[in-house]
Design a protein around this motif. Structure first.
Motif, PDB file in Angstrom:
ATOM      1  N   PHE A   1      -5.041  -8.153  -7.177  1.00  0.00           N
ATOM      2  CA  PHE A   1      -4.575  -8.856  -6.108  1.00  0.00           C
ATOM      3  C   PHE A   1      -4.647  -7.969  -4.756  1.00  0.00           C
ATOM      4  O   PHE A   1      -4.626  -6.872  -4.928  1.00  0.00           O
ATOM      5  N   ALA A   2      -5.072  -8.645  -3.533  1.00  0.00           N
ATOM      6  CA  ALA A   2      -5.240  -8.324  -2.635  1.00  0.00           C
ATOM      7  C   ALA A   2      -4.915  -9.055  -1.462  1.00  0.00           C
ATOM      8  O   ALA A   2      -4.824 -10.099  -1.506  1.00  0.00           O
TER       9      ALA A   2
ATOM     10  N   GLN B   1      -6.831  -5.220   3.819  1.00  0.00           N
ATOM     11  CA  GLN B   1      -6.188  -4.375   3.109  1.00  0.00           C
ATOM     12  C   GLN B   1      -7.119  -2.997   2.897  1.00  0.00           C
ATOM     13  O   GLN B   1      -8.130  -3.087   2.263  1.00  0.00           O
ATOM     14  N   PHE B   2      -6.710  -2.046   3.468  1.00  0.00           N
ATOM     15  CA  PHE B   2      -7.455  -0.737   3.464  1.00  0.00           C
ATOM     16  C   PHE B   2      -7.354   0.214   2.376  1.00  0.00           C
ATOM     17  O   PHE B   2      -8.114   0.614   1.915  1.00  0.00           O
ATOM     18  N   ASN B   3      -6.232   0.011   1.641  1.00  0.00           N
ATOM     19  CA  ASN B   3      -5.995   0.863   0.422  1.00  0.00           C
ATOM     20  C   ASN B   3      -4.764   0.155  -0.212  1.00  0.00           C
ATOM     21  O   ASN B   3      -4.232  -0.936   0.176  1.00  0.00           O
ATOM     22  N   PRO B   4      -4.414   0.588  -1.434  1.00  0.00           N
ATOM     23  CA  PRO B   4      -3.247   0.037  -1.912  1.00  0.00           C
ATOM     24  C   PRO B   4      -1.880  -0.074  -1.272  1.00  0.00           C
ATOM     25  O   PRO B   4      -1.096  -0.882  -1.541  1.00  0.00           O
ATOM     26  N   TRP B   5      -1.586   0.517  -0.183  1.00  0.00           N
ATOM     27  CA  TRP B   5      -0.430   0.646   0.488  1.00  0.00           C
ATOM     28  C   TRP B   5      -0.700  -0.126   1.876  1.00  0.00           C
ATOM     29  O   TRP B   5       0.377  -0.276   2.635  1.00  0.00           O
TER      30      TRP B   5
ATOM     31  N   ASN C   1       2.683  -7.466  -4.291  1.00  0.00           N
ATOM     32  CA  ASN C   1       2.773  -9.144  -3.551  1.00  0.00           C
ATOM     33  C   ASN C   1       3.744  -8.830  -2.722  1.00  0.00           C
ATOM     34  O   ASN C   1       4.030 -10.107  -2.021  1.00  0.00           O
ATOM     35  N   ILE C   2       4.519  -7.647  -2.089  1.00  0.00           N
ATOM     36  CA  ILE C   2       5.444  -7.833  -1.186  1.00  0.00           C
ATOM     37  C   ILE C   2       4.998  -6.909   0.038  1.00  0.00           C
ATOM     38  O   ILE C   2       4.344  -5.854  -0.341  1.00  0.00           O
ATOM     39  N   LEU C   3       4.845  -7.440   1.242  1.00  0.00           N
ATOM     40  CA  LEU C   3       4.429  -6.741   2.303  1.00  0.00           C
ATOM     41  C   LEU C   3       5.499  -6.704   3.591  1.00  0.00           C
ATOM     42  O   LEU C   3       6.084  -7.737   4.063  1.00  0.00           O
ATOM     43  N   VAL C   4       5.692  -5.347   4.101  1.00  0.00           N
ATOM     44  CA  VAL C   4       6.739  -5.178   4.865  1.00  0.00           C
ATOM     45  C   VAL C   4       5.945  -4.826   6.147  1.00  0.00           C
ATOM     46  O   VAL C   4       4.979  -3.869   6.174  1.00  0.00           O
TER      47      VAL C   4
ATOM     48  N   LEU D   1       4.914 -16.560  -6.430  1.00  0.00           N
ATOM     49  CA  LEU D   1       4.431 -17.237  -7.583  1.00  0.00           C
ATOM     50  C   LEU D   1       2.992 -16.664  -7.874  1.00  0.00           C
ATOM     51  O   LEU D   1       2.067 -17.516  -8.223  1.00  0.00           O
ATOM     52  N   ILE D   2       2.754 -15.601  -7.794  1.00  0.00           N
ATOM     53  CA  ILE D   2       1.335 -14.885  -7.884  1.00  0.00           C
ATOM     54  C   ILE D   2       0.816 -15.224  -9.161  1.00  0.00           C
ATOM     55  O   ILE D   2      -0.569 -15.401  -9.494  1.00  0.00           O
TER      56      ILE D   2
END
Length: 298
Positions: free
Chosen positions: A39-40, A101-105, A165-168, A225-226
């Motif tokens: 997922f990205a 998305q540059f990296n996992p965070w 799957n959550i972005l702040v 609902l990924i």
């Protein structure tokens, strides 16, 4: 004779070997399934939103000054007031954007949206003052609305390894919108000369223009609902924005008096256009730049 026997024996051995090989179980190369996609957030997206806008409880200042009484020059006396300008109303529209998305965070992106709104305010103010021949009272009214607005904003967000799957995110950038305003003032004065009767002066101004300013805020976006094949590309978001389209200063002067021959005045009214927005939205994510999957054949 011996040669014939040898040839016959060799043929018999070959036939028997083929039959034995046919009875053995067949062996095929194992089928290697590709790993599930990671997922990205990278990719294009678009969606719709609805929300509510509310103001800061602004009180817009105004001032009036007399410059003549009949044919005589008056002292620059006048009055001042403040008018409530607490914008509020429903809004809704659509947005498009791109995330990388540059990296996992860390996720950065760009988003643009356009909104139709019912954001408006209506207020009035009263001021009492003096002029060359006595006291007077001013009654001012203001109607204001933001009929539409749009933004172009950068976004910077973080995800968490346990909840990718959550972005702040925080967001900010350019804002622009259509601002409509009308202002009217009536001034009641007691006399136009010593021993004379009083009257009323009136004036007003309308304003309709596209204003440019800034906006900033933040929010949370979530793919709920990924794992669902039908809805895995949909995300929902909750977002807050503060928008400021600057201030507008209107100028005008009295257009007449009842009875005629009364004093004349000029006025100035300054009005701010700024409000808060809370909205929810739904986005559909897609990435047309992704390479097609490679299917192995055996």
């Amino acid at each position: 004779m011996k040669k014939r026997s040898a040839v016959a024996g060799l043929a018999l051995a070959l036939v028997a070997g083929s039959a034995f090989a046919a009875d053995l179980p067949s062996r095929k190369a194992p089928l290697i399934e590709p790993p599930p996609p990671v997922f990205a957030w990278t990719g294009l997206y678009g969606g719709v939103n609805i929300g509510y806008g509310f103001g800061n409880g602004d009180r817009d200042p105004g001032v009036l000054a007399y410059y003549a009484v009949g044919n005589a020059i008056a002292l620059p006396n006048g009055t001042a007031w403040r008018i409530s300008n607490d914008l509020n109303g429903v809004l809704g529209g659509g947005q498009v954007g791109y995330n990388y998305q540059f990296n996992p965070w860390l996720v950065v992106g760009l988003e643009a949206d356009i909104q139709a709104t019912d954001i408006h305010s209506q207020g009035n103010g009263v001021g009492a003052g003096s002029y060359a021949l006595g006291v007077h009272t001013s009654y001012a009214t203001q109607n204001k609305s933001v009929d539409w607005f749009g933004t172009v904003r950068g976004r910077v967000g973080v995800t968490f390894p346990s909840m990718p799957n959550i972005l702040v995110y925080g967001t900010g950038g350019l804002a622009y919108g259509g601002v409509v305003s009308s202002f009217n003032i009536s001034d009641y004065y007691p006399t136009i000369a010593a021993g004379g009767s009083g009257g009323v002066l009136g004036a007003g101004t309308n304003y309709d223009q596209t204003k440019v300013g800034w906006t900033a805020g933040g929010g949370v976006e979530w793919f709920p609902l990924i794992s669902n094949p039908l809805f895995k590309a949909f995300s929902v978001k909750l977002e807050y924005l503060y928008t400021d389209l600057g201030s507008t200063t209107l100028y005008g002067s009295s257009i007449g008096s009842i009875p005629t021959g009364g004093p004349a005045f000029a006025y100035q009214q300054t009005s701010h256009t700024r409000w808060n927005t809370v909205r929810v939205g739904v986005n559909w994510h897609f990435n047309p730049f992704a390479a097609a999957p490679v299917l192995a054949k055996y």
